[in-house]
Motif scaffolding. Structure first.
Motif, PDB file in Angstrom:
ATOM      1  N   GLN A  15      40.656   6.783  31.345  1.00  0.00           N
ATOM      2  CA  GLN A  15      39.919   6.166  32.427  1.00  0.00           C
ATOM      3  C   GLN A  15      38.607   5.515  32.024  1.00  0.00           C
ATOM      4  OE1 GLN A  15      39.675   8.788  35.874  1.00  0.00           O
ATOM      5  NE2 GLN A  15      41.191  10.055  34.892  1.00  0.00           N
ATOM      6  N   GLU A 151      30.551  10.095  34.744  1.00  0.00           N
ATOM      7  CA  GLU A 151      30.755  11.549  34.663  1.00  0.00           C
ATOM      8  C   GLU A 151      30.616  12.182  36.050  1.00  0.00           C
ATOM      9  OE1 GLU A 151      31.296  13.977  31.846  1.00  0.00           O
ATOM     10  OE2 GLU A 151      32.379  12.097  31.644  1.00  0.00           O
ATOM     11  N   ARG A 154      33.648  11.487  38.047  1.00  0.00           N
ATOM     12  CA  ARG A 154      34.711  12.388  37.597  1.00  0.00           C
ATOM     13  C   ARG A 154      34.563  13.761  38.263  1.00  0.00           C
ATOM     14  NH1 ARG A 154      35.910  15.988  33.482  1.00  0.00           N
ATOM     15  NH2 ARG A 154      33.717  16.225  32.983  1.00  0.00           N
ATOM     16  N   ARG A 155      33.352  14.293  38.270  1.00  0.00           N
ATOM     17  CA  ARG A 155      33.124  15.604  38.888  1.00  0.00           C
ATOM     18  C   ARG A 155      33.408  15.556  40.383  1.00  0.00           C
ATOM     19  NH1 ARG A 155      28.221  15.288  35.489  1.00  0.00           N
ATOM     20  NH2 ARG A 155      28.712  16.440  33.596  1.00  0.00           N
ATOM     21  N   HIS A 157      35.611  13.717  41.889  1.00  0.00           N
ATOM     22  CA  HIS A 157      37.063  13.706  42.103  1.00  0.00           C
ATOM     23  C   HIS A 157      37.694  15.059  41.792  1.00  0.00           C
ATOM     24  CE1 HIS A 157      37.941   9.619  43.367  1.00  0.00           C
ATOM     25  NE2 HIS A 157      36.833   9.324  42.717  1.00  0.00           N
ATOM     26  N   LEU A 158      37.222  15.727  40.728  1.00  0.00           N
ATOM     27  CA  LEU A 158      37.801  17.029  40.371  1.00  0.00           C
ATOM     28  C   LEU A 158      37.535  18.071  41.452  1.00  0.00           C
ATOM     29  CD1 LEU A 158      36.942  17.233  36.568  1.00  0.00           C
ATOM     30  CD2 LEU A 158      39.167  16.818  37.607  1.00  0.00           C
ATOM     31  N   THR A 159      36.425  17.940  42.144  1.00  0.00           N
ATOM     32  CA  THR A 159      36.070  18.928  43.150  1.00  0.00           C
ATOM     33  C   THR A 159      36.465  18.480  44.555  1.00  0.00           C
ATOM     34  OG1 THR A 159      33.882  17.937  43.316  1.00  0.00           O
ATOM     35  CG2 THR A 159      34.093  19.804  41.847  1.00  0.00           C
ATOM     36  N   GLY A 160      37.144  17.371  44.662  1.00  0.00           N
ATOM     37  CA  GLY A 160      37.503  16.871  45.983  1.00  0.00           C
ATOM     38  C   GLY A 160      36.275  16.558  46.828  1.00  0.00           C
ATOM     39  N   PHE A 163      31.282  19.278  45.563  1.00  0.00           N
ATOM     40  CA  PHE A 163      30.009  19.632  44.935  1.00  0.00           C
ATOM     41  C   PHE A 163      28.861  19.028  45.744  1.00  0.00           C
ATOM     42  CE2 PHE A 163      31.012  20.387  40.124  1.00  0.00           C
ATOM     43  CZ  PHE A 163      31.118  21.742  40.375  1.00  0.00           C
ATOM     44  N   GLU A 167      24.128  20.247  42.891  1.00  0.00           N
ATOM     45  CA  GLU A 167      24.993  20.718  41.801  1.00  0.00           C
ATOM     46  C   GLU A 167      25.333  19.562  40.858  1.00  0.00           C
ATOM     47  OE1 GLU A 167      26.128  23.810  41.028  1.00  0.00           O
ATOM     48  OE2 GLU A 167      27.334  23.074  39.348  1.00  0.00           O
ATOM     49  N   ARG A 171      24.407  19.266  36.860  1.00  0.00           N
ATOM     50  CA  ARG A 171      25.398  19.040  35.800  1.00  0.00           C
ATOM     51  C   ARG A 171      25.129  17.753  35.037  1.00  0.00           C
ATOM     52  NH1 ARG A 171      31.004  21.997  36.354  1.00  0.00           N
ATOM     53  NH2 ARG A 171      30.368  23.800  37.573  1.00  0.00           N
ATOM     54  N   VAL A 198      35.922  10.719  49.018  1.00  0.00           N
ATOM     55  CA  VAL A 198      36.828  11.518  48.188  1.00  0.00           C
ATOM     56  C   VAL A 198      37.363  12.698  49.006  1.00  0.00           C
ATOM     57  CG1 VAL A 198      36.986  12.998  46.143  1.00  0.00           C
ATOM     58  CG2 VAL A 198      35.703  10.854  46.027  1.00  0.00           C
TER      59      VAL A 198
END
Lengths: 263, 131
Positions: A15, A151, A154-155, A157-160, A163, A167, A171, A198
């Motif tokens: 990506q 980045e 990305r975070r 999307h990973l957490t829906g 966050f 937070e 990070r 998201v």
């Protein structure tokens, strides 16, 4: 949930090495209109028709936060390049700050991306269109700020989208204020606005696929209660969770995965 | 029901496999050609690594493992007779030490490190259940 017939896209991986998130095509066999869900991304699109005498039109979209309707004629076709969220500046430049929910058409679009101005002539082949769009978008360096925002995307999307900005800033190793500023200038939306999108897309999937109740879906998606989920679906989709329309044009917002996915 | 896999979501699968080979002496047993999924040689219960980016299409969400963040509330535990040597090797290979080898009242020697992705890994002697 069923994607409309005639919609297909190819996700580009890995990506973050690229500007292009996906190349997509769409075709309608009869006149009508279609609901587009907001995904917070910028696209550069050429809209044309199976009838080659019709002159293609260039479209540049800003990051959408509201649903909108597109009307079309029979055999209208689209070929589009969706940019990764942190690459919106490739299309909008400094105007990205004002690009939210904007759609630039024809002359306006060509003024934004003069490099593509000569592309829209009658009879141009789809293959040439795709090549020109991808070539224009790719091969641009991303700033260090762009990488950091990538980045954060990305975070999110990973957490829906669950966050908090606090937070995410921790990070990213910066203050919330700095993260918000970097994010807004790179994506064209606030962190919170993007996170809400998201979360909405994930909730939509949970309602349709998780196999539980609406309140289960609201809980898993991270809404305080079902009423909050309903509000988000009204705002971003114009519908309620108990009545999600079929055939939504719903791009794969994850930007992930294994190449071709057809409707 | 049988425990088949422990799957850890990571940012970079090949990098994680190489790290686990070097730090913990494991061997890769499978890597998908996309490099988005790999399995280690760990016997009947497979330790595997999957790329984080594939989760969203299944509607999953989680707090990603990151060195800079607090680790998630679970761990991988490797068993060895020589905890001292394994701990040193892990740290020399880039693990962050959290708790050096020490004895506990129930007889084990245990230690903790964090791996390249920030995941908590325990290195301990086997538990003597007959004791």
């Amino acid at each position: 949930m069923r994607l409309p017939d005639g919609y297909q896209e190819r996700i580009y991986t890995p990506q973050q090495a690229r500007s292009v998130e996906a190349v997509w095509r769409h075709e309608e066999s009869q006149a009508g209109r279609s609901l587009i869900l907001p995904d917070g991304r910028c696209d550069v699109i050429v809209r044309y028709n199976a009838d080659r005498a019709v002159v293609p039109r260039l479209v540049v979209t800003g990051p959408a936060t509201r649903p909108y309707w597109v009307t079309f004629e029979a055999w209208d076709r689209w070929i589009g390049v969706r940019l990764r969220p942190e690459r919106g500046g490739v299309l909008w430049g400094d105007a990205l700050a004002r690009a939210k929910d904007q759609v630039a058409l024809e002359d306006e679009a060509e003024a934004l991306v003069p490099e593509l101005a000569g592309l829209c002539v009658a009879g141009v082949s789809p293959a040439d269109l795709q090549q020109a769009l991808v070539r224009f978008v790719e091969g641009r360096a991303l700033s260090p700020e762009g990488h950091r925002v990538g980045e954060t995307v990305r975070r999110l999307h990973l957490t829906g989208g669950r966050f908090s900005v606090t937070e995410l800033a921790a990070r990213a190793g910066c203050s919330t204020r700095h993260l918000n500023r970097m994010f807004a200038s790179t994506v064209g939306l606030s962190v919170k606005a993007y996170a809400s999108l998201v979360q909405f897309h994930r909730a939509l999937r949970l309602v349709c696929r998780a196999g539980g109740s609406l309140s289960d879906a609201a809980f898993e998606a991270g809404y305080a209660d079902q009423a909050h989920m309903t509000r988000a679906m009204r705002r971003f989709g114009g519908f309620v969770p108990s009545d999600i329309p079929e055939g939504l044009i719903r791009p794969d917002v994850s930007g992930g995965l294994w190449g071709n996915r057809t409707a | 029901m049988k425990l088949g896999y422990t799957i850890i979501y990571v940012k970079n699968v090949p990098e994680t496999v190489a790290f686990y080979e070097a730090a913990f002496g494991l061997t890769q047993r499978f890597m998908h050609e996309s490099t988005l999924y790999a399995e280690m040689q760990t016997g009947n219960t497979v330790l595997s690594f999957s790329a984080e980016e594939v989760i969203e299409l299944d509607g999953l969400a989680f707090a990603p493992n990151e060195k800079s963040a607090i680790p998630a509330g679970w761990e991988i535990c490797f068993i060895t007779e020589d905890v001292e040597a394994a701990f040193e090797k892990a740290v020399a290979s880039g693990c962050a030490p959290v708790s050096k080898p020490h004895g506990v009242p129930w007889g084990q020697t245990i230690s903790y490190v964090r791996d390249l992705n920030g995941c908590l890994v325990e290195i301990a002697t086997p538990m003597n259940l007959e004791g």
